[in-house]
Design an enzyme around this catalytic site. Structure first.
Site: not given
Ligand code: UDP
Length: 329
Positions: A11, A36, A51, A75, A77, A92, A141
Site C-alpha cells: 500500500y 503486496g 525476499d 515488513a 504490520s 521478517n 509489532y
C-alpha cells in the site's frame, strides 16, 4: 542513480514508487508479493520479486543497479497478528532489516529511509507525542520496529549508514489517479473497513470501545494522507543525499479524530448510511494517539496538504469504489 524501494508493491510502498517516478527518479522495486500486489507496481519501475531475507538476491539487485538510497517498507504490520506470531515479526522485520543492511554495507550504499511506527511509543505519557518521548511498545509489532531503529543506529556508528526513521501515525487515502490504494486481505484498518459498508461487503462497522476518556468515548487517532506521508519520505531521502545526519521523525497531521467522527465523515463523503455496533475495546489500543510533527515540518520542510479527513476519505473512496476487491479478481 536509482532508488531501491523494498516493499514497493504494498500500500504505502506503491504510492512511494509512483511519487518517485513522477519526480523523475529511476526506481528499483523489491517485493516478495506476500502482502503486496504486482498490479500496484508502477510499470516504469524495475521489479525484482524476492525476499529481503535473501542476501544473495539483494546482493544481485545492488550489483545490477546503481543504487544510492533505499526506502524500506518491507515488513509485516498487523498489531494483532504480531501478538499471535511474534517470531514471524522478528524474522521478517528485524532479521530482514539486518540482511538488507548487510547487503547495503557490502555494496557501499549508505542511505536508508524507513517506516517506523507510532506503536514504538506504546501508551503515550503526553499528547501530542514528541520524538524524544519514552518508547515503550505494548505490542510485538512496535517492538520489532523499535529494534529496527536501534539496529540502524549501531549500523550508522559502525559503518556510517545514515538513516531516517519515520514514525507513522494512521495512514489512509490513495493516489488521485485511482490506480493504487489500500488493499489488504484481511483488512484491519478503520478507513477501508468503514468503506466496506457502502461497498456492500459488510453490514456494519464495529466500534471497539465507546467508554474511553475522549469527547465521544471512542478512540482518537491522527490520520495522515498517504501522499503527504510519501512527500516526507522523499524529503528525508534528499536530506540524506545532502549529507544530513541520521534522525527520527513523527509523521501525523497533528489533529485527532474519533472513530465516530471518521464514520460521520465517511457517511458524508459516500452518501451512504453506515450502521455501527459498539463492541468491546480492542486490547492494546491507547485512547489517544496524536503526533507532534513539528520537527518534520521544521527540519524536513514538510507540510501536509491533506489536513481535512474528508479529503483523505474521499481519495480512499475513489479507489475502493472502483476496486471493490482491491487488486484481487
Ligand atoms: N477501529 C474500530 N473498528 C474497526 C477497526 C478499528 O473501532 O473495525 C478503531 C481502533 O480501535 C482504533 C482506530 O479505529 O481506535 C484505528 O484503528 P486502526 O486499526 O485503523 O489503526 P491503529 O490505530 O490500530 O494503528
Amino acid at each position: 542513480m536509482s532508488v531501491l524501494v523494498c516493499g514497493g508493491a504494498g500500500y504505502i510502498g506503491s504510492h512511494c514508487v509512483y511519487e518517485l517516478i513522477e519526480k523523475g527518479e529511476s526506481v528499483v522495486v523489491v517485493d516478495n508479493l506476500q502482502t503486496g500486489y504486482k498490479q500496484a507496481i508502477h510499470p516504469n519501475a524495475k521489479f525484482y520479486q524476492g525476499d529481503i531475507r535473501d542476501f544473495q538476491f539483494l546482493d544481485k539487485v545492488f550489483k545490477e543497479n546503481q543504487i544510492d538510497a533505499v526506502i524500506h517498507f518491507a515488513a509485516n504490520s498487523l498489531v494483532g497478528e504480531s501478538m499471535q506470531l511474534p517470531l514471524k515479526y522478528y524474522n521478517n522485520n528485524v532479521y530482514g532489516t539486518q540482511i538488507l543492511l548487510e547487503a547495503m554495507v557490502a555494496n557501499n550504499v549508505k542511505r536508508i529511509v524507513f517506516s517506523s511506527t507510532a506503536a514504538v511509543y506504546g501508551e503515550p505519557e503526553c499528547v501530542p507525542i514528541l520524538e524524544n518521548d519514552r518508547t515503550k511498545p505494548t505490542n510485538a509489532y512496535g517492538e520489532t520496529k523499535l529494534a529496527m531503529e536501534k539496529m540502524m543506529k549501531w549500523a550508522d556508528v559502525a559503518y556510517g549508514v545514515k538513516y531516517i526513521a519515520l514514525r507513522y501515525f494512521n495512514v489512509a487515502g490513495a493516489n488521485e489517479n485511482g490506480l493504487i490504494g489500500e488493499a489488504h486481505n484481511p483488512e484491519t484498518h478503520l478507513v477501508p473497513l468503514i468503506l466496506q459498508v457502502p461497498l456492500g461487503k459488510r453490514e456494519k462497522i464495529m466500534i471497539y470501545g465507546d467508554d474511553y476518556q475522549t469527547k465521544d468515548g471512542t478512540c482518537v487517532r491522527d490520520y495522515i494522507h498517504v501522499i503527504d506521508l510519501i512527500d516526507a519520505h522523499i524529503l528525508a531521502m534528499n536530506k540524506l543525499r545532502d549529507g544530513y545526519d541520521s534522525d527520527v521523525f513523527n509523521l501525523g497531521n497533528g489533529s485527532g479524530f474519533t472513530v465516530k467522527e471518521m464514520i460521520e465523515a465517511a457517511k458524508k463523503v459516500t452518501g451512504y448510511e453506515i450502521p455501527v455496533e459498539i463492541a468491546a475495546r480492542r486490547s492494546g489500543d491507547p485512547a489517544v494517539l496524536v503526533a507532534s510533527s513539528k520537527k518534520a515540518r521544521k527540519v524536513l520542510g514538510w507540510s501536509p496538504k491533506f489536513t481535512n479527513v474528508e479529503e483523505v476519505i474521499r481519495s480512499a473512496w475513489n479507489f475502493h469504489s472502483t476496486h471493490k476487491n482491491g487488486f484481487e479478481q
